[in-house]
Design a protein around this motif. Structure first.
Motif, PDB file in Angstrom:
ATOM      1  N   UNK A 176     -12.697  16.490  31.831  1.00  0.00           N
ATOM      2  CA  UNK A 176     -12.902  15.068  31.554  1.00  0.00           C
ATOM      3  C   UNK A 176     -11.632  14.279  31.865  1.00  0.00           C
ATOM      4  N   UNK A 177     -10.489  14.882  31.615  1.00  0.00           N
ATOM      5  CA  UNK A 177      -9.213  14.218  31.885  1.00  0.00           C
ATOM      6  C   UNK A 177      -9.023  13.910  33.365  1.00  0.00           C
ATOM      7  N   UNK A 178      -9.469  14.805  34.237  1.00  0.00           N
ATOM      8  CA  UNK A 178      -9.294  14.605  35.685  1.00  0.00           C
ATOM      9  C   UNK A 178     -10.436  13.815  36.324  1.00  0.00           C
ATOM     10  N   UNK A 179     -11.509  13.568  35.549  1.00  0.00           N
ATOM     11  CA  UNK A 179     -12.662  12.871  36.119  1.00  0.00           C
ATOM     12  C   UNK A 179     -12.313  11.528  36.773  1.00  0.00           C
ATOM     13  N   UNK A 180     -11.553  10.637  36.130  1.00  0.00           N
ATOM     14  CA  UNK A 180     -11.277   9.346  36.784  1.00  0.00           C
ATOM     15  C   UNK A 180     -10.640   9.492  38.166  1.00  0.00           C
ATOM     16  N   UNK A 181      -9.709  10.451  38.299  1.00  0.00           N
ATOM     17  CA  UNK A 181      -9.083  10.670  39.603  1.00  0.00           C
ATOM     18  C   UNK A 181     -10.083  11.229  40.612  1.00  0.00           C
ATOM     19  N   UNK A 182     -10.933  12.136  40.154  1.00  0.00           N
ATOM     20  CA  UNK A 182     -11.954  12.698  41.041  1.00  0.00           C
ATOM     21  C   UNK A 182     -12.926  11.611  41.476  1.00  0.00           C
ATOM     22  N   UNK A 183     -13.357  10.781  40.553  1.00  0.00           N
ATOM     23  CA  UNK A 183     -14.280   9.692  40.912  1.00  0.00           C
ATOM     24  C   UNK A 183     -13.656   8.776  41.964  1.00  0.00           C
ATOM     25  N   UNK A 213     -33.845  14.145  52.851  1.00  0.00           N
ATOM     26  CA  UNK A 213     -33.128  15.356  52.477  1.00  0.00           C
ATOM     27  C   UNK A 213     -31.666  15.014  52.255  1.00  0.00           C
ATOM     28  N   UNK A 214     -31.090  15.645  51.233  1.00  0.00           N
ATOM     29  CA  UNK A 214     -29.690  15.458  50.918  1.00  0.00           C
ATOM     30  C   UNK A 214     -29.068  16.813  50.608  1.00  0.00           C
ATOM     31  N   UNK A 215     -27.757  16.819  50.592  1.00  0.00           N
ATOM     32  CA  UNK A 215     -26.986  17.998  50.185  1.00  0.00           C
ATOM     33  C   UNK A 215     -26.276  17.645  48.892  1.00  0.00           C
ATOM     34  N   UNK A 216     -26.563  18.381  47.833  1.00  0.00           N
ATOM     35  CA  UNK A 216     -25.972  18.131  46.528  1.00  0.00           C
ATOM     36  C   UNK A 216     -24.606  18.809  46.450  1.00  0.00           C
ATOM     37  N   UNK A 217     -23.650  18.102  45.849  1.00  0.00           N
ATOM     38  CA  UNK A 217     -22.299  18.631  45.677  1.00  0.00           C
ATOM     39  C   UNK A 217     -21.985  18.618  44.183  1.00  0.00           C
ATOM     40  N   UNK A 218     -21.592  19.774  43.648  1.00  0.00           N
ATOM     41  CA  UNK A 218     -21.306  19.925  42.220  1.00  0.00           C
ATOM     42  C   UNK A 218     -19.843  20.349  42.064  1.00  0.00           C
ATOM     43  N   UNK A 219     -19.072  19.514  41.388  1.00  0.00           N
ATOM     44  CA  UNK A 219     -17.643  19.735  41.178  1.00  0.00           C
ATOM     45  C   UNK A 219     -17.407  20.218  39.756  1.00  0.00           C
ATOM     46  N   UNK A 220     -16.509  21.181  39.562  1.00  0.00           N
ATOM     47  CA  UNK A 220     -16.137  21.676  38.244  1.00  0.00           C
ATOM     48  C   UNK A 220     -14.739  21.157  37.933  1.00  0.00           C
ATOM     49  N   UNK A 221     -14.616  20.357  36.859  1.00  0.00           N
ATOM     50  CA  UNK A 221     -13.328  19.771  36.517  1.00  0.00           C
ATOM     51  C   UNK A 221     -13.263  19.514  35.018  1.00  0.00           C
ATOM     52  N   UNK A 272     -16.371  19.218  32.641  1.00  0.00           N
ATOM     53  CA  UNK A 272     -17.532  18.479  33.117  1.00  0.00           C
ATOM     54  C   UNK A 272     -17.941  19.012  34.476  1.00  0.00           C
ATOM     55  N   UNK A 273     -19.207  18.820  34.784  1.00  0.00           N
ATOM     56  CA  UNK A 273     -19.691  19.039  36.141  1.00  0.00           C
ATOM     57  C   UNK A 273     -19.996  17.664  36.703  1.00  0.00           C
ATOM     58  N   UNK A 274     -19.497  17.402  37.888  1.00  0.00           N
ATOM     59  CA  UNK A 274     -19.651  16.099  38.527  1.00  0.00           C
ATOM     60  C   UNK A 274     -20.576  16.276  39.723  1.00  0.00           C
ATOM     61  N   UNK A 291     -20.869  12.434  35.797  1.00  0.00           N
ATOM     62  CA  UNK A 291     -20.264  13.580  35.125  1.00  0.00           C
ATOM     63  C   UNK A 291     -21.157  13.987  33.965  1.00  0.00           C
ATOM     64  N   UNK A 292     -21.412  15.280  33.881  1.00  0.00           N
ATOM     65  CA  UNK A 292     -22.228  15.847  32.816  1.00  0.00           C
ATOM     66  C   UNK A 292     -21.336  16.789  32.007  1.00  0.00           C
TER      67      UNK A 292
END
Length: 109
Positions: free
Chosen positions: A63-70, A53-61, A5-7, A86-87
């Motif tokens: 689906x299993x690690x998503x809950x911990x990342x969130x 204005x904002x700065x976008x942050x895109x994480x590569x991970x 997923x990309x978060x 998460x996409x």
């Protein structure tokens, strides 16, 4: 395909975006992070139209690690109610997908 997923989230500054990306990558919750910006942001908040204005942050991970990342991002994000989504990655080069899996699974380094 793979369960990668990309978060996505955003922050008000480059420094805050880099700090979030660095902490998640160092914790092996993300294999890699991209910081993009500044980007124009148009939104509704508390019943009012806003822009900035904002700065976008895109994480590569994975689906299993998503809950911990969130949880990690919610704990460290400077905003009270940040967008964190998460996409799913529906296709990807096998070597890249393997790298994401190996990197977020390896907590020994």
């Amino acid at each position: 395909m793979a369960d990668c997923v990309q978060v996505y989230t955003a922050t008000e500054s480059r420094e805050a975006a880099v700090a979030l990306g660095k902490s998640a990558t160092e914790a092996r919750l993300a294999a890699g992070v991209q910081v993009v910006g500044p980007v124009a942001s148009l939104y509704w908040h508390l019943g009012e139209f806003g822009q900035g204005e904002e700065w976008q942050v895109i994480f590569k991970t994975t689906a299993e690690r998503y809950p911990e990342l969130e949880a990690h991002l919610l704990e460290r994000h400077p905003w009270k109610n940040p967008e964190i989504i998460a996409v799913p990655v529906v296709a990807g080069a096998p070597g890249y997908v393997d790298w994401v899996h190996r990197t977020v699974a390896d907590t020994s380094d």
